[in-house]
Design an enzyme around this catalytic site. Structure first.
Site, short mmCIF file in Angstrom:
data_model
loop_
_atom_site.label_atom_id
_atom_site.label_comp_id
_atom_site.label_asym_id
_atom_site.label_seq_id
_atom_site.Cartn_x
_atom_site.Cartn_y
_atom_site.Cartn_z
N ASP A 238 3.64 -3.97 -5.99
CA ASP A 238 4.20 -5.25 -5.44
C ASP A 238 5.68 -5.25 -5.27
O ASP A 238 6.52 -5.69 -4.67
CB ASP A 238 3.75 -6.52 -6.06
CG ASP A 238 2.57 -6.81 -5.84
OD1 ASP A 238 1.88 -6.58 -4.77
OD2 ASP A 238 1.80 -7.68 -6.79
N GLU B 38 0.89 -1.23 0.03
CA GLU B 38 0.12 -0.01 -0.05
C GLU B 38 0.83 1.29 -0.05
O GLU B 38 0.47 2.29 -0.91
CB GLU B 38 -0.88 0.22 1.23
CG GLU B 38 -2.03 -1.19 1.18
CD GLU B 38 -2.72 -1.33 0.21
OE1 GLU B 38 -3.15 -0.03 -0.51
OE2 GLU B 38 -3.35 -2.33 -0.29
#
Length: 419
Positions: free
Chosen positions: A365, A280
């Protein structure tokens, strides 16, 4: 353009959108069902067959319900437009208020109220039948209706004054009103980003500071490594409503908060939670949020400019089954017709949004892999897929069209460097 021609265009896009959504949904159902009894090899050691089958059944149940809703929504759209529902509603409100600003606000409020009533039984079914059947619902009917009452009240308190300002701008700012409305809308969004975390969200959920623990220490060190600051780490009582888990950022500037669902913390280990948060953080550090806001701002400016043109065209109203009022302003009616029909004309651009979102997910990611262990992120993702009953075998075309996140297999293979 004539009103008849626009009616035909509207009908074409309605039919094309319905057929495309039906085709994609049936593909998804068939593909998930065909792979229901075999766990994909890369997940076979981590996810049991029973969990995989539950995810398949959950996906199919939601998609079948969505199919019914799709046709119901199309019928409601036709009732409001070509079948005369909006025109009848406008006549009734106008008879009660006269050609004043109260008519405009009343029309928007009446439409919102009717739409809410139509959605209510389906929202209830989704929560207390589908979510309940698969063990995700933790909400009582009392809480469900309490949330609905709070949402309705907040919508009236915030939405009606905003609608009044927009309508005033539309009626008094000349041909370039849409620029001022655009500035108002973007200013409102920024304001809500500041106010939502501290004033609105606590009306629905309880937020408690994350207690001193190994997890908090890990999170604080992660924030230091990434140079990220926030106005606090909080745990939200998501388990009051659902067993689904997640983590998210909310707020803007000094009001920015990091929020974890209590269900997420209870299911993931501290290293896994740290890896999820690192993902995040990647969205913020890579400016994905700002980029999305910029795209939305440009798109909303274009849509408002289009509305500025359409609201002056008689064929726009007549083509959708509404006779423009000769005594009152038609601005509220133009807003409603535009909001009702815009999704039909933008539906086929959905894959472009998905492509951009997936790119951001891969980048986040990769960012997470730099600041947390890749193995922890992979194990967290696998656990979240299992706990949330997310299908591991979506139809590729359906997924490419709709899904904002890459399929599990592709995402994890990318993380492990296999693609």
């Amino acid at each position: 353009m004539t009103s008849h021609a626009f009616t035909l265009i509207f009908g074409f896009f309605l039919a094309a959108t319905l057929l495309a959504r039906l085709w994609l949904s049936l593909r998804q159902i068939r593909h998930v069902k065909a792979n229901r009894d075999t766990v994909p090899p890369q997940f076979a050691s981590d996810i049991p067959l029973t969990a995989h089958q539950k995810a398949a059944d959950y996906t199919i149940a939601k998609r079948r319900f969505a199919l019914f809703m799709m046709f119901f929504d199309a019928f409601v759209l036709l009732c409001f437009t070509l079948f005369g529902g909006l025109e009848y509603l406008a006549e009734q409100v106008l008879a009660m208020t006269g050609p004043t600003m109260l008519y405009q606000i009343g029309l928007l409020a009446a439409f919102a109220f009717i739409s809410g009533l139509l959605d209510l039984p389906f929202d209830y079914y989704s929560q207390f039948v589908i979510e309940e059947k698969f063990g995700f619902n933790k909400m009582s009917p009392t809480l469900f209706f309490a949330d609905m009452a709070k949402s309705t009240l907040m919508g009236a308190i915030i939405g009606l004054p905003l609608a009044w300002l927009v309508l005033v701008i539309m009626s008094r700012s000349g041909d370039w009103w849409w620029i001022y409305a655009w500035l108002l809308w973007n200013g409102f969004q920024l304001l809500m980003m500041v106010l939502y975390p501290t004033l609105i969200a606590p009306l629905f959920n309880k937020f408690t500071p994350l207690e001193a623990s190994d997890l908090r220490t890990r999170i604080e060190h992660l924030l230091e490594r990434t140079g990220f600051t926030s106005n606090g780490l909080f745990v939200m009582d998501g388990s009051r409503r659902s067993s689904h888990g997640n983590a998210y950022f909310t707020g803007f500037g000094a009001a920015r908060r990091i929020v974890f669902y209590d269900t997420l913390i209870s299911r993931l280990s501290p290293p896994e939670v740290e890896a999820v948060l690192a993902h995040e953080l990647g969205h913020f550090r890579l400016k994905h949020i700002i980029k999305r806001m910029a795209v939305m701002a440009v798109a909303s400016l274009g849509f408002l400019a289009l509305l500025g043109y359409l609201k002056t065209q008689g064929w726009f109203y007549l083509g959708l089954g509404v006779s423009p009022s000769l005594t009152a302003d038609n601005d509220a009616m133009a807003l409603l017709l535009f909001a009702l029909t815009l999704p039909l004309f933008t539906f086929f651009f959905s894959p472009l949004v998905s492509i951009s979102s997936r790119k951001h997910e891969f980048e986040a990611d990769a960012f997470a892999a730099q600041y947390a262990r890749t193995e922890d992120l992979v194990s967290a993702l696998v656990r979240m897929y299992e706990d949330n009953a997310s299908t591991l075998t979506p139809d590729p075309l359906y997924s490419a069209f709709y899904d904002s996140h890459p399929p599990a297999s592709i995402r994890i293979e990318r993380l492990l460097g296999k693609t």
